[in-house]
Design a protein around this motif. Structure first.
Motif: not given
Length: 127
Positions: A37-58
């Motif tokens: 998982e990653e976030v486009n800015e740190w620290p996160a705030k309203k409007g930040s975007i988290y992106r993650n990948q699951d074990k199936d590659g989704n």
């Protein structure tokens, strides 16, 4: 609308629990289905975007809709009607009540959180 609410008490102060759960580097440590998982800015705030990948590659993206440091945050899955709210409440100086609430506006929650996930978070934070 389907919803799922779980609550757990963790023997750590709210700032510690909040910081750990919002840090994307920690997500794979306590949510078994997520490998990164990653976030486009740190620290996160309203409007930040988290992106993650699951074990199936989704891959999934979540937009932070509300962010109150050490109190709560809500994110919405991009291009979906799935939402999650984390609420952090101080029970005592060193104890936090964490409420996890997820819901969909229509249909069913694909893979609802369960108590085992929060129990793992508790174990990690209390060790």
């Amino acid at each position: 609308m389907q919803e799922n609410k779980l609550i757990i008490q963790i023997n750590r102060p709210v700032p510690v629990v909040f910081a750990f759960t919002t840090n994307p580097k920690n997500t794979p440590l306590w949510i078994n289905s997520i490998i990164s998982e990653e976030v486009n800015e740190w620290p996160a705030k309203k409007g930040s975007i988290y992106r993650n990948q699951d074990k199936d590659g989704n891959c999934s993206e979540y937009v932070v809709r509300e962010w109150e440091k050490n109190k709560m945050f809500i994110w919405d899955k991009k291009d979906s009607n799935y939402h999650v709210q984390y609420t952090f409440t101080s029970i005592s100086k060193n104890t936090t009540s964490l409420e996890y609430y997820e819901w969909v506006d229509e249909g069913d929650i694909d893979d609802p959180f369960n108590q085992e996930i929060l129990d793992k978070l508790k174990r990690i934070l209390e060790d």
